[in-house]
Motif scaffolding. Structure first.
Motif, PDB file in Angstrom:
ATOM      1  N   ALA A 183       8.262 -62.991  31.720  1.00 11.11           N
ATOM      2  CA  ALA A 183       8.493 -62.480  33.187  1.00 11.11           C
ATOM      3  C   ALA A 183       7.235 -61.521  33.747  1.00 11.11           C
ATOM      4  O   ALA A 183       7.370 -61.497  35.022  1.00 11.11           O
ATOM      5  N   HIS A 184       6.491 -61.383  33.063  1.00  9.67           N
ATOM      6  CA  HIS A 184       5.177 -60.546  33.502  1.00  9.67           C
ATOM      7  C   HIS A 184       4.061 -60.951  33.104  1.00  9.67           C
ATOM      8  O   HIS A 184       3.391 -60.475  32.202  1.00  9.67           O
ATOM      9  N   PRO A 185       3.488 -61.961  33.580  1.00 15.96           N
ATOM     10  CA  PRO A 185       2.329 -62.610  33.271  1.00 15.96           C
ATOM     11  C   PRO A 185       1.031 -61.485  33.380  1.00 15.96           C
ATOM     12  O   PRO A 185       1.118 -60.885  34.442  1.00 15.96           O
ATOM     13  N   GLY A 186       0.411 -61.270  32.272  1.00 19.75           N
ATOM     14  CA  GLY A 186      -0.814 -60.493  32.505  1.00 19.75           C
ATOM     15  C   GLY A 186      -0.515 -59.152  31.674  1.00 19.75           C
ATOM     16  O   GLY A 186      -1.279 -58.296  31.672  1.00 19.75           O
ATOM     17  N   ILE A 187       0.815 -58.929  31.418  1.00 21.79           N
ATOM     18  CA  ILE A 187       1.176 -57.566  30.880  1.00 21.79           C
ATOM     19  C   ILE A 187       0.487 -57.340  29.710  1.00 21.79           C
ATOM     20  O   ILE A 187       0.394 -56.204  29.203  1.00 21.79           O
ATOM     21  N   GLY A 188       0.063 -58.419  28.953  1.00 25.91           N
ATOM     22  CA  GLY A 188      -0.670 -58.377  27.679  1.00 25.91           C
ATOM     23  C   GLY A 188      -1.708 -57.324  27.711  1.00 25.91           C
ATOM     24  O   GLY A 188      -1.934 -56.839  26.628  1.00 25.91           O
ATOM     25  N   GLU A 189      -2.534 -57.371  28.791  1.00 26.57           N
ATOM     26  CA  GLU A 189      -3.665 -56.456  28.949  1.00 26.57           C
ATOM     27  C   GLU A 189      -3.108 -55.023  28.705  1.00 26.57           C
ATOM     28  O   GLU A 189      -3.894 -54.123  28.473  1.00 26.57           O
ATOM     29  N   ASP A 246      15.968 -65.674  16.384  1.00 30.69           N
ATOM     30  CA  ASP A 246      15.452 -65.933  17.525  1.00 30.69           C
ATOM     31  C   ASP A 246      13.952 -66.842  17.419  1.00 30.69           C
ATOM     32  O   ASP A 246      12.920 -66.170  17.636  1.00 30.69           O
ATOM     33  N   PRO A 247      13.973 -68.065  16.941  1.00 32.37           N
ATOM     34  CA  PRO A 247      12.688 -68.736  16.443  1.00 32.37           C
ATOM     35  C   PRO A 247      11.890 -68.894  17.651  1.00 32.37           C
ATOM     36  O   PRO A 247      10.677 -68.655  17.830  1.00 32.37           O
ATOM     37  N   GLU A 248      12.694 -69.204  18.714  1.00 37.83           N
ATOM     38  CA  GLU A 248      11.836 -69.428  20.009  1.00 37.83           C
ATOM     39  C   GLU A 248      11.098 -68.540  20.547  1.00 37.83           C
ATOM     40  O   GLU A 248      10.066 -68.426  20.765  1.00 37.83           O
ATOM     41  N   ALA A 249      11.774 -67.293  20.804  1.00 38.36           N
ATOM     42  CA  ALA A 249      11.179 -66.102  20.854  1.00 38.36           C
ATOM     43  C   ALA A 249      10.250 -65.464  20.250  1.00 38.36           C
ATOM     44  O   ALA A 249       8.878 -65.432  20.455  1.00 38.36           O
ATOM     45  N   ALA A 250      10.375 -65.840  18.770  1.00 42.39           N
ATOM     46  CA  ALA A 250       9.096 -65.503  17.902  1.00 42.39           C
ATOM     47  C   ALA A 250       7.901 -66.267  17.993  1.00 42.39           C
ATOM     48  O   ALA A 250       6.721 -65.801  17.876  1.00 42.39           O
ATOM     49  N   GLN A 251       8.174 -67.735  18.354  1.00 40.76           N
ATOM     50  CA  GLN A 251       6.972 -68.566  18.593  1.00 40.76           C
ATOM     51  C   GLN A 251       6.145 -68.091  19.657  1.00 40.76           C
ATOM     52  O   GLN A 251       4.896 -68.240  19.793  1.00 40.76           O
ATOM     53  N   ARG A 252       6.750 -67.754  20.965  1.00 40.85           N
ATOM     54  CA  ARG A 252       6.251 -67.391  22.075  1.00 40.85           C
ATOM     55  C   ARG A 252       5.334 -66.169  21.790  1.00 40.85           C
ATOM     56  O   ARG A 252       4.331 -66.039  22.300  1.00 40.85           O
ATOM     57  N   THR A 291      13.394 -61.332  21.191  1.00 36.76           N
ATOM     58  CA  THR A 291      13.943 -61.786  22.055  1.00 36.76           C
ATOM     59  C   THR A 291      13.526 -60.930  23.639  1.00 36.76           C
ATOM     60  O   THR A 291      13.114 -61.430  24.589  1.00 36.76           O
ATOM     61  N   ASN A 292      13.423 -59.688  23.549  1.00 36.94           N
ATOM     62  CA  ASN A 292      13.069 -58.836  24.397  1.00 36.94           C
ATOM     63  C   ASN A 292      11.590 -59.026  24.850  1.00 36.94           C
ATOM     64  O   ASN A 292      11.144 -58.997  25.793  1.00 36.94           O
ATOM     65  N   ILE A 293      10.915 -58.940  23.731  1.00 41.73           N
ATOM     66  CA  ILE A 293       9.612 -59.149  23.884  1.00 41.73           C
ATOM     67  C   ILE A 293       8.929 -60.484  24.589  1.00 41.73           C
ATOM     68  O   ILE A 293       8.262 -60.650  25.406  1.00 41.73           O
ATOM     69  N   ALA A 294       9.669 -61.472  23.984  1.00 36.79           N
ATOM     70  CA  ALA A 294       9.335 -62.810  24.637  1.00 36.79           C
ATOM     71  C   ALA A 294       9.609 -62.856  26.317  1.00 36.79           C
ATOM     72  O   ALA A 294       8.922 -63.524  26.853  1.00 36.79           O
ATOM     73  N   ALA A 295      10.986 -62.253  26.406  1.00 35.42           N
ATOM     74  CA  ALA A 295      11.267 -62.292  28.058  1.00 35.42           C
ATOM     75  C   ALA A 295      10.376 -61.100  28.625  1.00 35.42           C
ATOM     76  O   ALA A 295       9.868 -61.796  29.948  1.00 35.42           O
ATOM     77  N   LEU A 296       9.676 -60.450  28.146  1.00 35.66           N
ATOM     78  CA  LEU A 296       8.879 -59.410  28.835  1.00 35.66           C
ATOM     79  C   LEU A 296       7.551 -60.335  29.299  1.00 35.66           C
ATOM     80  O   LEU A 296       6.940 -60.181  30.380  1.00 35.66           O
ATOM     81  N   LEU A 297       7.135 -60.894  28.117  1.00 36.17           N
ATOM     82  CA  LEU A 297       5.734 -61.902  28.381  1.00 36.17           C
ATOM     83  C   LEU A 297       6.149 -62.990  29.440  1.00 36.17           C
ATOM     84  O   LEU A 297       5.054 -63.338  30.178  1.00 36.17           O
ATOM     85  N   GLY A 357      18.582 -54.429  26.139  1.00 36.11           N
ATOM     86  CA  GLY A 357      18.021 -55.531  26.329  1.00 36.11           C
ATOM     87  C   GLY A 357      18.901 -56.841  26.166  1.00 36.11           C
ATOM     88  O   GLY A 357      20.169 -56.557  26.446  1.00 36.11           O
ATOM     89  N   ALA A 358      18.417 -57.669  25.414  1.00 39.22           N
ATOM     90  CA  ALA A 358      19.274 -58.878  25.237  1.00 39.22           C
ATOM     91  C   ALA A 358      20.187 -58.857  24.305  1.00 39.22           C
ATOM     92  O   ALA A 358      20.253 -58.054  23.209  1.00 39.22           O
TER      93      ALA A 358
END
Ligand code: BDR
Ligand code: CA
Length: 321
Positions: A139-145, A173-179, A131-137, A66-67
């Motif tokens: 890039a893929h709206p709705g994947i949380g389901e 990566d605080p910005e990713a963690a906040q997301r 970082t990877n998890i924030a990028a996933l969320l 990933g990142a």
């Protein structure tokens, strides 16, 4: 067939223990491992993850890289002073070569495809920067389901380990963690330093692991640099297994006791950058806030220490459970 799990990781000695914990647990359906920069550079964390799965004879598990850097602000600090130059105390060469190629397309694509294909929600255990998890969320709206829980090793309520305020994974990566934590898209469990520090294992525990067979011996052989660092932190011969504590909760829900509170990540560039601010006020006290509907995170606050340490050892040594 047990907990469906994906691990996102930056091995890392304690990541090695966490990966082995999942890979050796028969009641875990380990669907994928994705890698991220963190303790060392991405090329090393990726190779380490592949070789750890080879050690555990889990070449069925796909791995994708990933990142290689945080989302927003470049951050060059790695933790090789603690985990050794290659992330595994300079001993990664004792591990078998990977028997399986990396999955092309990268971590976010593998995460998305595995989640989309799953017939039930999947647990994700991020044990490195988010970082990877924030990028996933993103890039893929709705994947949380498709995600049951995100069980994160990270954060600190009292004090950090990388700075006075911040724990390494969140600080990276605080910005990713906040997301991920405050974005409201996924149910998060945060396993902070305050608890993982209390779950350190000692020399006797490691000796039992080393004597259990080739996998236990190899895991123990990856620890010298890391153990030397923690000998000075703990004041005795032992080490933290932060990431394994989080993966224990991912595969045995409830082994950690949690409290649901709002958590925000400090993203300014001041001395508190990367701090996790858990709102420990009562819901009544919070109700007067401008935004009382804050997202709740399950913060791990306690465990039965002896039971947890036994659980980890039994799983890693393959003894009856
Ligand atoms: C976390 O930082 C890393 O060094 C460890 O692997 C763990 O994920 C602890 O702060
Ligand atoms: Ca880690």
């Amino acid at each position: 067939m047990g907990t469906k799990l994906i691990i996102d990781t930056d091995p890392g000695v304690d990541d090695a223990f966490a990966i082995a914990l999942a890979a050796l647990s028969e009641d875990v359906d380990l669907l994928a491992v994705t890698t991220v920069y963190g303790n060392v550079a991405l090329a090393d964390t990726t190779r380490n993850a592949q070789r750890l799965l080879a050690l555990c004879k889990r070449d069925d598990v796909p791995v994708a890289a990933g990142a290689s850097r945080p989302l927003v602000h470049p951050q060059a600090h790695r933790a090789s002073r603690i985990h050794g130059p290659d992330g595994l105390s300079g001993r990664s060469d004792i591990l078998p070569e990977p028997a399986r190629e990396l999955v092309s397309g990268g971590a976010v694509a593998l995460l998305a495809s595995v989640l989309e294909a799953a017939d039930e929600p999947v647990t994700i255990a991020p044990i490195g920067p988010l970082t990877n998890i924030a990028a996933l969320l993103a890039a893929h709206p709705g994947i949380g389901e498709k995600i049951a829980r995100v069980v994160i090793m990270g954060g600190a309520l009292a004090h950090g380990n990388t700075t006075a305020a911040a724990e390494f994974n969140i600080w990276s990566d605080p910005e990713a963690a906040q997301r991920v934590l405050a974005g409201g898209e996924v149910h998060c469990v945060l396993v902070p330093l305050d608890l993982t520090h209390r779950c350190a294992i000692d020399a006797a525990w490691l000796a039992q692991l080393a004597a259990s067979g080739p996998i236990g011996a190899a895991l123990d052989a990856l620890t010298p640099d890391y153990r030397a660092h923690y000998r000075t932190v703990l004041g005795y011969d032992g080490m933290m297994v932060h990431d394994a504590v989080a993966v224990a909760e991912a595969i045995r829900p409830g082994i950690l006791r949690t409290e649901a509170v709002p958590v925000q990540v400090e993203c300014s560039y001041g001395p508190a950058r990367g701090a996790t601010l858990a709102d420990l006020r009562s819901p009544g006290q919070r109700a007067g806030d401008a935004h009382p509907e804050a997202v709740l995170t399950d913060v791990a606050v306690d465990t039965e220490l002896a039971e947890l340490q036994t659980f980890l050892l039994e799983r890693l040594t393959g003894t009856p459970r």
